[in-house]
Structure formats: C-alpha cells, structure tokens
Write a protein that holds these residues in place. Sequence first.
Motif, PDB file in Angstrom:
ATOM      1  N   LYS A   1      -8.651  -7.534  -4.031  1.00  0.00           N
ATOM      2  CA  LYS A   1      -9.539  -7.497  -5.206  1.00  0.00           C
ATOM      3  C   LYS A   1      -8.678  -7.626  -6.470  1.00  0.00           C
TER       4      LYS A   1
ATOM      5  N   TRP B   1     -17.458  -4.517   7.334  1.00  0.00           N
ATOM      6  CA  TRP B   1     -17.504  -3.740   6.090  1.00  0.00           C
ATOM      7  C   TRP B   1     -17.195  -4.627   4.877  1.00  0.00           C
TER       8      TRP B   1
ATOM      9  N   HIS C   1      -9.704  -5.251  10.475  1.00  0.00           N
ATOM     10  CA  HIS C   1      -9.244  -5.262   9.080  1.00  0.00           C
ATOM     11  C   HIS C   1      -7.716  -5.112   9.043  1.00  0.00           C
TER      12      HIS C   1
ATOM     13  N   PHE D   1       0.796  -1.243   0.000  1.00  0.00           N
ATOM     14  CA  PHE D   1       0.000   0.000   0.000  1.00  0.00           C
ATOM     15  C   PHE D   1       0.824   1.285   0.000  1.00  0.00           C
TER      16      PHE D   1
ATOM     17  N   ILE E   1     -19.164   1.582  -3.183  1.00  0.00           N
ATOM     18  CA  ILE E   1     -17.801   1.440  -3.701  1.00  0.00           C
ATOM     19  C   ILE E   1     -17.634   2.190  -5.029  1.00  0.00           C
TER      20      ILE E   1
ATOM     21  N   SER F   1      -7.373  -6.506   1.129  1.00  0.00           N
ATOM     22  CA  SER F   1      -8.333  -5.437   0.906  1.00  0.00           C
ATOM     23  C   SER F   1      -8.426  -5.061  -0.572  1.00  0.00           C
ATOM     24  N   ARG F   2      -8.242  -3.790  -0.940  1.00  0.00           N
ATOM     25  CA  ARG F   2      -8.354  -3.432  -2.367  1.00  0.00           C
ATOM     26  C   ARG F   2      -7.309  -4.186  -3.178  1.00  0.00           C
TER      27      ARG F   2
ATOM     28  N   PHE G   1     -15.006   5.104  -4.896  1.00  0.00           N
ATOM     29  CA  PHE G   1     -13.819   4.729  -5.681  1.00  0.00           C
ATOM     30  C   PHE G   1     -14.199   4.489  -7.142  1.00  0.00           C
TER      31      PHE G   1
ATOM     32  N   GLU H   1     -20.107  -3.015   2.760  1.00  0.00           N
ATOM     33  CA  GLU H   1     -19.910  -2.145   1.597  1.00  0.00           C
ATOM     34  C   GLU H   1     -20.715  -2.717   0.425  1.00  0.00           C
TER      35      GLU H   1
ATOM     36  N   TRP I   1     -11.865   2.492  -9.566  1.00  0.00           N
ATOM     37  CA  TRP I   1     -11.450   1.097  -9.348  1.00  0.00           C
ATOM     38  C   TRP I   1     -12.018   0.133 -10.386  1.00  0.00           C
TER      39      TRP I   1
HETATM   40  C1  GTR Z   1     -12.009   0.762   1.982  1.00  0.00           C
HETATM   41  C2  GTR Z   1     -12.860   0.206   0.884  1.00  0.00           C
HETATM   42  C3  GTR Z   1     -12.750  -1.277   0.850  1.00  0.00           C
HETATM   43  C4  GTR Z   1     -11.340  -1.775   0.994  1.00  0.00           C
HETATM   44  C5  GTR Z   1     -10.487  -0.908   1.885  1.00  0.00           C
HETATM   45  C6  GTR Z   1      -8.975  -1.091   1.755  1.00  0.00           C
HETATM   46  O1  GTR Z   1     -12.119   2.122   2.116  1.00  0.00           O
HETATM   47  O2  GTR Z   1     -14.176   0.594   1.139  1.00  0.00           O
HETATM   48  O3  GTR Z   1     -13.360  -1.760  -0.324  1.00  0.00           O
HETATM   49  O4  GTR Z   1     -10.740  -1.926  -0.245  1.00  0.00           O
HETATM   50  O5  GTR Z   1     -10.702   0.425   1.678  1.00  0.00           O
HETATM   51  O6  GTR Z   1      -8.446  -1.278   0.667  1.00  0.00           O
HETATM   52  O7  GTR Z   1      -8.322  -0.987   2.800  1.00  0.00           O
END
Ligand code: GTR
Length: 411
Positions: free
Chosen positions: A253, A340, A390, A126, A292, A249-250, A296, A287, A299
Amino acid sequence: LGGPVLTAQQKEVNLSEANVPAYTLPDPLRMANGKTVTTAKQWREVQRPYIYHLFETNVYGRFPRTRTQMTYKTTHTDVQALDGLATCKQVTLYLEQADTSAQLHLLLYLPNKARGRVPLFLGMNFYGNQSVINDPSIPITPGYTVTGPGIVDHRATAASRGSQASQWPVRDIVSRGYGLATFFYGEVEADKADGWETGIRSRLKDVLHIQPHEWSAMGVWAWALCRALDYLQQDPAVDPRQVILIGHSRLGKAALWAGASDPRFAMVISNESGEGGAALSKRWYGETVAVITRVFPHWFSPVYKTYAHNTDALPVDQHMLLALIAPRPLYVASAAGDQWSDPKGEFLSAKNAEPVYRLFGKRGLGNAGFPSVQRPTGEFVRYHIRSGKHDVTAYDWEQYLQFAGKHCSLP
Ligand code: GTR
C-alpha cells in the motif's frame, strides 16, 4: 423479509462472491467539470493533480513537499558479499540535520559484475534489515516491531536474523544484474495507533510544515521511500532513472502511494497489497474500509474512516491510485489463498486503470478476463494470481524480474 441478522462486525467482512453488492467505479477520465480527458497532456496537467489531491484529502492525508536537509553516512562496506557476487553497503540516512535521531538505515546489495549504474529494487521490510538476510554485520533493529518470527514483546531478537530471507532472494536479484535496497519501515513510525507520537510525524512536523493528523502512517512510510530514493539518486552504482518500488501487503500500500506521489520511481510492484492498496474499496469483499480503519486507524487519514460504511460516497477508488502510476510499468500480484486481500478486486482495479495507460499509447491488461493461477497477463500493467498464501515467493520474484527485464535496461 428478513435473511439472517448480521452483527456489526459480520457486516464489515464478506468472503462470498455472491454477496458482493452492486457498486459503481468513478471514471478516472471524468473531470470535475463533467468533461472527459482525451489527451495525455490534459491528464498530466489537470486530471492527475486533481485525482492525486482527492487521495490526499480522503485516503492517505497530505504528502509533505518541503525538503529536509539530509546527510548520508556509509557505515559498512563489504565488497565480497554473497561469495563475491555483490557489494553490500549499509548507509545511514540522516533525514534532517537539525534532528540527528531521525534516521533510516538502508541496506544495499549491488552486483559486482555490473558495467555501469544498475536498475535497483527498493522495498521496505517488516522486521528490520537483519531479517532480510542472515549476516551478523547487520545490526538488529532496536525499534518496535509487529509480531513475527524472532520477535519478542515487539522487539527483534537474534532469532529474527534471516527470518524473511525467502521473501528477499538477494542472490537471484543480484545475479540477474539488479541492485536491492531495503530498510525497516518502523524506523520512521512504529506500526501502532500511537506510533506517530515518537515518529517522524511528530519529530519533523515543524521542518515539514505539517501536523501529525494531516497525514498518516502510510504517508510517512511512503515519504521514507522517497527519501531513500533521494539517497539512491546520488549513489554512483545506481541508475537514478531505474529505481523499482516493491512492497508486500501493508508495505505494498505504501509503495503504491509513494509511486503515485513521486514520479521519479520508474516502476511499481504491489504484492498482495489488498485493501487501501491495489484492491477496490467499493467492492465489498475481503478486508473492507470498515475493518481496516477500525483495526489500523493510524494507517490512513482520519477522513478515510468516515467512509467506513459509506464507500459509495468515496470520490475515488483504488484503480485511480493505480492510474496515477501511468505511464510507468505497474505489476499487481495476488494469491489465491489470500482472499482477505481480494484478488479479484486487485485485478479489477488494475484493469480499470487501463484508460489512463491508453492515453499514453500503452497497453495494460487490455480485455483480459480474470486469469487462472500462474498465468500472468498484461503489458505495461501486468497481473498474476498464484496459488498459495499471503507471502512473497520465488514465483512472485521470478515474474517481477522478468517484468523488469522487459522494461529496464541493464548497463
Ligand atoms: C493485515 C491487514 C492487511 C495487510 C496485512 C499485512 O492484518 O488486514 O491490510 O496489510 O495485515 O500487512 O500483512
């Protein structure tokens, strides 16, 4: 008549299981002609390409298949990293010869005691490679970063060094015989609505024969994972058939979309990828597509947003994305404190990929019920929900290393 009048924004989010409206999942085995897939061959040749195309058209956008002219340059090697446990390499990937500014900086750790080419975990980070481990030889990424520890005005500072170390237990990974490779996702596209303007989607549009709006940030991040794999396949220390994708997380995906897009990945691990990742979209919990695509928009394909308040019309759901990973081993993980991401929706999605794994004679979650915390379940598709928030924790990695131990072979 009545009930409470909800604002538009309240309608977009639901965190009460009792309020999940009824929904119907498309059958991954039901073909466009109404018939049902009965063999692995039919799945591979007819149904899989059809479902993949539905994801390109409706969710992530087109995945460019034109090959670029890539070159690689190792800029740093330390054969005594981690007290001699590992060799650390930093490699610059020039994604296209004609534009030397299109780069990826890959950070690699390879176990020194390996007797051959090793299985390796590949995942994006990240906040830049410097956040993965505190090592002054790793340059601080100059790119745009999302808000986080040691990030000031969207730029990483020295205070971000090692800030994500708990999510990247490099020593444990290497001690268990695996390699690790990581790069900063923002290098190919800054994670903001206009990130495409300066990222790969603009820069390489002519080389890749694709216009920026035809794909998405998630698409570029997945594409970058595939380019990292191109490099890894020719690194003599790495087993090209045992590269394991991991994403949180993202980035989870993006890992799932990369795994679906590129069968060279041996295994995929989704850590709390949530909406647009492992979680079901038609299940209105946590979510949602509405939230989303509003927060975003970059995305996904612009088409995805058209389903924001009409998920019934979506011809796919995320269990079909997971099914595109079959028959490769897949791990889906959730956290109880991360509603979430919709843990139950992630579990149900993994479970509903089962019929496709079965075509290959592989057992996934079978008839498992939603497990309690710290009780991993499943074979080729495995799932856990742990307590806590998370994050990627030592507990998560321990499960992934055990799962890799079952499905990979060390040299
Ligand atoms: C949040 C988003 C999630 C997830 C998260 C992340 O804000 O709503 O879908 O991707 O970020 O990446 O930490």
